[in-house]
Write an enzyme that holds these catalytic residues in place. Structure first.
Site, PDB file in Angstrom:
ATOM      1  N   TYR A 150       0.896  -1.126  -0.049  1.00 34.70           N
ATOM      2  CA  TYR A 150       0.060  -0.152  -0.037  1.00 34.70           C
ATOM      3  C   TYR A 150       0.910   1.323   0.102  1.00 34.70           C
ATOM      4  O   TYR A 150       2.179   1.266   0.505  1.00 34.70           O
ATOM      5  CB  TYR A 150      -1.120   0.245   1.124  1.00 34.70           C
ATOM      6  CG  TYR A 150      -0.375  -0.149   2.445  1.00 34.70           C
ATOM      7  CD1 TYR A 150       0.081   0.976   3.192  1.00 34.70           C
ATOM      8  CD2 TYR A 150      -0.732  -1.352   3.196  1.00 34.70           C
ATOM      9  CE1 TYR A 150       0.397   0.858   4.495  1.00 34.70           C
ATOM     10  CE2 TYR A 150      -0.119  -1.368   4.537  1.00 34.70           C
ATOM     11  CZ  TYR A 150       0.227  -0.237   5.163  1.00 34.70           C
ATOM     12  OH  TYR A 150       0.610  -0.437   6.510  1.00 34.70           O
ATOM     13  N   CYS A 151       0.375   2.273  -0.769  1.00 35.51           N
ATOM     14  CA  CYS A 151       1.200   3.654  -0.917  1.00 35.51           C
ATOM     15  C   CYS A 151       2.623   3.083  -1.400  1.00 35.51           C
ATOM     16  O   CYS A 151       3.542   3.618  -0.853  1.00 35.51           O
ATOM     17  CB  CYS A 151       1.237   4.324   0.184  1.00 35.51           C
ATOM     18  SG  CYS A 151       1.652   6.043   0.208  1.00 35.51           S
TER      19      CYS A 151
END
Length: 285
Positions: A150-151
């Site tokens: 994520y990110c």
């Protein structure tokens, strides 16, 4: 590389004294935490002194502006609420990250150096701090985009291909903010699953204009697990501070607590908190 970067900083800031701020925020104080970050960045320009900001935030997902483009944003945020997490949108780009008491958030706020410290050099400063602090013969900290995290970003920090931290930066008239989140301990599998379900509920793959991560929880791990050491956010903060001082000759001091209670700071903090509100889903003036 570490020495060269810090020598450059020592030339830019000959007083060699940096201020350190440590803060812990409850889950309902997410916007306040980010407002402090914005206010401290402005304070670096006023004082012409770098500030290091260590902070934690309980069970919150900090969304990026891009996340608001999800086709089913309400369904996605409902998923976070059902899992027991608060959320808010930060006034910066990027994608969502998870915050809890096992995750360290770290900011370097550096005034008046945008013309002297390149984007890559600023990223390298944070990466090298971790590499030098946790320097062992059988461990190498690398930076590259870890797919399915994520990110994800070019300056994801990883060990053996598993991401434990991500770095971002902001540049403004007040200076440079180099920002990092690092998963130190806790249930990183659950954090990854939370974000996987967030994007699934938001129908991320139906969006063609914006690209969202296809999160696979196993791509990320805690620093403690990767190093096979019993680490905490507090111990890592202490180790990073000690490494910075020993490798650079800098002096770190916690001298801002009284100033942060003064009217000017509190006024700016309130203003920055109010500015963040306009970025929240469903905001109405």
């Amino acid at each position: 590389m570490w020495g060269v970067i810090l020598q450059d900083l020592a030339t830019l800031y000959p007083q060699k004294t940096w201020s350190v701020v440590n803060q812990q925020f409850s889950a309902d104080q997410g916007q306040l935490a980010f407002a402090h970050a914005n206010t401290l960045l402005a304070l670096t320009k006023e004082r012409q002194q770098p500030i290091i900001h260590f902070w934690t935030l309980e069970k919150t997902v900090i969304l990026g502006m891009m996340d608001t483009k999800l086709p089913e944003l309400t369904a996605a945020t409902d998923q976070l609420t059902a899992a027991g997490y608060h959320y808010f949108v930060r006034n910066a780009g990027g994608l969502g990250i998870v915050a809890d008491t096992g995750i360290l958030n770290l900011g370097f706020y550096l005034p008046e150096v945008a013309d002297h410290l390149s984007i890559n050099a600023a990223y390298e400063l944070m990466k090298t701090l971790f590499s030098e602090t946790f320097n062992t013969s059988n461990i190498t900290i690398e930076h590259f985009e870890v797919q399915h995290s994520y990110c994800p970003g070019e300056y994801d920090l990883s060990i053996n291909g598993q991401k434990f931290a991500g770095i971002a930066q902001r540049r403004s008239k007040n200076g440079i903010a180099i920002l990092l989140y690092a998963s130190i301990e806790g249930d990183q599998q659950a954090r990854g699953t939370l974000m996987q379900h967030f994007y699934q509920a938001g129908k991320a793959q139906q969006q063609t204009r914006w690209t969202f991560p296809d999160v696979h929880p196993e791509t990320m791990a805690n620093l403690a697990d990767l190093l096979h050491q019993p680490l905490t956010v507090a111990s890592v903060s202490q180790q990073l501070s000690a490494s910075l001082q020993s490798n650079s000759g800098l002096t770190l001091q916690s001298d801002l607590q009284t100033l942060m209670q003064e009217a000017d700071y509190q006024t700016q903090l309130t203003k920055n908190t109010q500015l963040l509100r306009r970025y929240q889903p469903g905001y109405q003036p």
